[in-house]
Design a protein around this motif. Structure first.
Motif, PDB file in Angstrom:
ATOM      1  N   GLU A   1       1.351   8.142  -8.162  1.00 36.26           N
ATOM      2  CA  GLU A   1       1.397   9.463  -7.536  1.00 36.26           C
ATOM      3  C   GLU A   1       0.443  10.447  -8.205  1.00 36.26           C
ATOM      4  O   GLU A   1      -0.046  11.380  -7.565  1.00 36.26           O
ATOM      5  N   ALA A   2       0.156  10.248  -9.487  1.00 34.32           N
ATOM      6  CA  ALA A   2      -0.824  11.106 -10.163  1.00 34.32           C
ATOM      7  C   ALA A   2      -2.204  10.925  -9.539  1.00 34.32           C
ATOM      8  O   ALA A   2      -2.959  11.895  -9.362  1.00 34.32           O
ATOM      9  N   ALA A   3      -2.530   9.677  -9.178  1.00 38.71           N
ATOM     10  CA  ALA A   3      -3.812   9.419  -8.525  1.00 38.71           C
ATOM     11  C   ALA A   3      -3.864  10.059  -7.151  1.00 38.71           C
ATOM     12  O   ALA A   3      -4.879  10.656  -6.764  1.00 38.71           O
TER      13      ALA A   3
ATOM     14  N   LYS B   1     -15.000  -5.165  -1.772  1.00 35.16           N
ATOM     15  CA  LYS B   1     -15.263  -3.727  -1.871  1.00 35.16           C
ATOM     16  C   LYS B   1     -16.195  -3.282  -0.749  1.00 35.16           C
ATOM     17  O   LYS B   1     -16.118  -2.135  -0.290  1.00 35.16           O
ATOM     18  N   GLU B   2     -17.068  -4.184  -0.302  1.00 36.65           N
ATOM     19  CA  GLU B   2     -17.985  -3.850   0.779  1.00 36.65           C
ATOM     20  C   GLU B   2     -17.226  -3.504   2.050  1.00 36.65           C
ATOM     21  O   GLU B   2     -17.567  -2.549   2.759  1.00 36.65           O
ATOM     22  N   ALA B   3     -16.170  -4.297   2.349  1.00 37.17           N
ATOM     23  CA  ALA B   3     -15.367  -4.035   3.551  1.00 37.17           C
ATOM     24  C   ALA B   3     -14.643  -2.697   3.438  1.00 37.17           C
ATOM     25  O   ALA B   3     -14.584  -1.928   4.399  1.00 37.17           O
TER      26      ALA B   3
ATOM     27  N   THR C   1     -12.603   6.252  -1.175  1.00 43.68           N
ATOM     28  CA  THR C   1     -12.167   7.300  -2.115  1.00 43.68           C
ATOM     29  C   THR C   1     -10.795   6.979  -2.681  1.00 43.68           C
ATOM     30  O   THR C   1     -10.568   7.081  -3.896  1.00 43.68           O
ATOM     31  N   LEU C   2      -9.878   6.591  -1.806  1.00 42.45           N
ATOM     32  CA  LEU C   2      -8.534   6.229  -2.250  1.00 42.45           C
ATOM     33  C   LEU C   2      -8.562   5.019  -3.178  1.00 42.45           C
ATOM     34  O   LEU C   2      -7.908   5.013  -4.226  1.00 42.45           O
ATOM     35  N   ALA C   3      -9.314   4.003  -2.806  1.00 44.42           N
ATOM     36  CA  ALA C   3      -9.382   2.785  -3.615  1.00 44.42           C
ATOM     37  C   ALA C   3      -9.936   3.082  -5.002  1.00 44.42           C
ATOM     38  O   ALA C   3      -9.396   2.603  -6.016  1.00 44.42           O
ATOM     39  N   ASN C   4     -10.998   3.886  -5.082  1.00 42.69           N
ATOM     40  CA  ASN C   4     -11.594   4.208  -6.383  1.00 42.69           C
ATOM     41  C   ASN C   4     -10.609   4.967  -7.268  1.00 42.69           C
ATOM     42  O   ASN C   4     -10.518   4.714  -8.478  1.00 42.69           O
ATOM     43  N   ALA C   5      -9.863   5.911  -6.660  1.00 47.21           N
ATOM     44  CA  ALA C   5      -8.881   6.676  -7.437  1.00 47.21           C
ATOM     45  C   ALA C   5      -7.755   5.785  -7.941  1.00 47.21           C
ATOM     46  O   ALA C   5      -7.293   5.926  -9.079  1.00 47.21           O
ATOM     47  N   LEU C   6      -7.307   4.854  -7.115  1.00 48.39           N
ATOM     48  CA  LEU C   6      -6.218   3.952  -7.517  1.00 48.39           C
ATOM     49  C   LEU C   6      -6.689   2.913  -8.527  1.00 48.39           C
ATOM     50  O   LEU C   6      -5.893   2.429  -9.337  1.00 48.39           O
TER      51      LEU C   6
ATOM     52  N   VAL D   1      -3.692   1.138 -10.603  1.00 48.41           N
ATOM     53  CA  VAL D   1      -2.802   0.639  -9.553  1.00 48.41           C
ATOM     54  C   VAL D   1      -3.499  -0.501  -8.816  1.00 48.41           C
ATOM     55  O   VAL D   1      -2.863  -1.478  -8.421  1.00 48.41           O
ATOM     56  N   LEU D   2      -4.808  -0.377  -8.649  1.00 50.76           N
ATOM     57  CA  LEU D   2      -5.648  -1.440  -8.108  1.00 50.76           C
ATOM     58  C   LEU D   2      -6.597  -1.907  -9.200  1.00 50.76           C
ATOM     59  O   LEU D   2      -6.882  -1.165 -10.139  1.00 50.76           O
ATOM     60  N   VAL D   3      -7.071  -3.130  -9.067  1.00 47.04           N
ATOM     61  CA  VAL D   3      -8.064  -3.647 -10.010  1.00 47.04           C
ATOM     62  C   VAL D   3      -9.205  -4.282  -9.227  1.00 47.04           C
ATOM     63  O   VAL D   3      -9.030  -4.699  -8.084  1.00 47.04           O
ATOM     64  N   THR D   4     -10.374  -4.338  -9.874  1.00 48.08           N
ATOM     65  CA  THR D   4     -11.533  -4.979  -9.269  1.00 48.08           C
ATOM     66  C   THR D   4     -11.878  -6.231 -10.060  1.00 48.08           C
ATOM     67  O   THR D   4     -11.382  -6.446 -11.169  1.00 48.08           O
TER      68      THR D   4
END
Length: 337
Positions: free
Chosen positions: A149-151, A189-191, A200-205, A210-213
């Motif tokens: 939620e902070a993200a 990540k391209e998709a 934007t959401l993915a980068n913040a998470l 919360v998400l990893v690459t």
């Protein structure tokens, strides 16, 4: 986590190649290699549907493990800690077990909490701090929920938050099995980058872990830990509300890929009318890997085309039957008795 062969590997050729290598290692005469695979029971059907893999599991020492109870979970905390020289107080162990419970997902929640404590909540003498667990982490659920939620709050402050984009993002990243269990999906990540709001959401998470690459190339994205499915309240509620639609999406993906592997026949391995109607309801939400997009569209188009053809044939049959019936009636009326 052998089930990730099905949930994270979306390239059929890569999966088939890996299974072939595994089979070669296992079946090699006098091999000194011993292979152990652990997998969730709700994916046993996927193994059975893969003949090469099913053969490896038969008669090779298959062990079924029940869900661990509280005592077993406690041992999973205390024994590795003793080996590592980390002190875990009895009260802290009991509190963690109370917070995680013993149901599905308990192990994932427990692992998340212990990792956070080990990384950030050790005292000078190497003990895990109950105060850090209570006051800084806020318990297991609090740690995950607050982190996610902070993200989201940071994105909202920049007026960049879009609820629909968040839903689209997790339709990409989460898959629900027929038993209603949420699992992770790996997406390029391209998709994701084709939609700026989702990116934007993915980068913040990712920043919030919360998400990893992918560690090497950062070319893929996935949910960091399955504990997030239950620990992040916003996501947990969303999964519960959308489980049916996500399950249909998963079935659509599997059916379309199976149809392609069978040679994309024009009239077989296609959904019936009721199943096609289910697919139509979720078609816009279902996400596919870039290379598979045309397969899913061709699969649905073939199903619609077959349905139209059968509809035309039925109409012609009814029309011919009607004509024959009228002629027969006229012939009957014209007979002299």
């Amino acid at each position: 986590q052998f089930e990730e062969l099905f949930t994270l590997v979306t390239d059929t050729e890569r999966r088939t190649g890996f299974i072939a290598l595994l089979k070669a290692v296992v079946e090699k005469p006098d091999s000194r290699v011993r292979t152990i695979a652990t997998m969730r029971s709700d994916f046993a059907e996927r193994v059975a549907d893969t003949p090469e893999l099913a053969g490896l599991f038969q008669g090779k020492g298959l062990f079924l493990l029940s869900v661990p109870g509280e005592r077993a979970l406690a041992e999973m905390i205390l024994r590795p800690a003793r080996v590592a020289g980390v002190e875990v107080g009895e009260a802290l162990c009991e509190r963690i077990l109370k917070d995680t419970g013993t149901g599905p997902g308990a192990l994932a929640l427990m692992a998340f909490a212990l990792n956070q404590l080990y990384q950030h909540g050790r005292t000078e003498i190497g003990a895990l701090s109950p105060d850090y667990y209570e006051n800084e982490l806020g318990g297991v659920q609090g740690a995950i929920d607050r982190q996610a939620e902070a993200a989201i709050a940071a994105i909202k402050r920049g007026n960049r938050f879009d609820e629909e984009s968040l839903i689209d993002l997790f339709f990409d990243l989460v898959e629900v099995t027929d038993l209603g269990v949420a699992t992770r999906r790996r997406v390029s990540k391209e998709a994701i980058g084709k939609d700026p709001a989702k990116e934007t959401l993915a980068n913040a998470l990712v920043e919030a872990r919360v998400l990893v690459t992918d560690h090497e190339t950062a070319s893929t994205c996935e949910v960091a830990h399955e504990a997030i499915f239950t620990g992040w309240q916003r996501l947990s509620k969303w999964i519960a509300d959308n489980a049916d639609a996500m399950r249909v999406c998963r079935n659509l993906r599997m059916a379309a890929l199976d149809w392609r592997e069978k040679g994309a026949p024009r009239f077989s391995y296609l959904p019936d009318g009721a199943t096609l109607r289910q697919y139509r309801k979720v078609e816009a939400r279902c996400r596919h890997e870039e290379g598979d997009a045309s397969t899913f569209q061709n699969y649905l188009n073939a199903a619609r085309r077959r349905r139209r053809i059968w509809g035309c044939l039925l109409a012609i049959t009814v029309l011919i039957g009607g004509i024959v019936g009228v002629d027969s009636w006229r012939a009957y009326k014209g007979m002299s008795w």
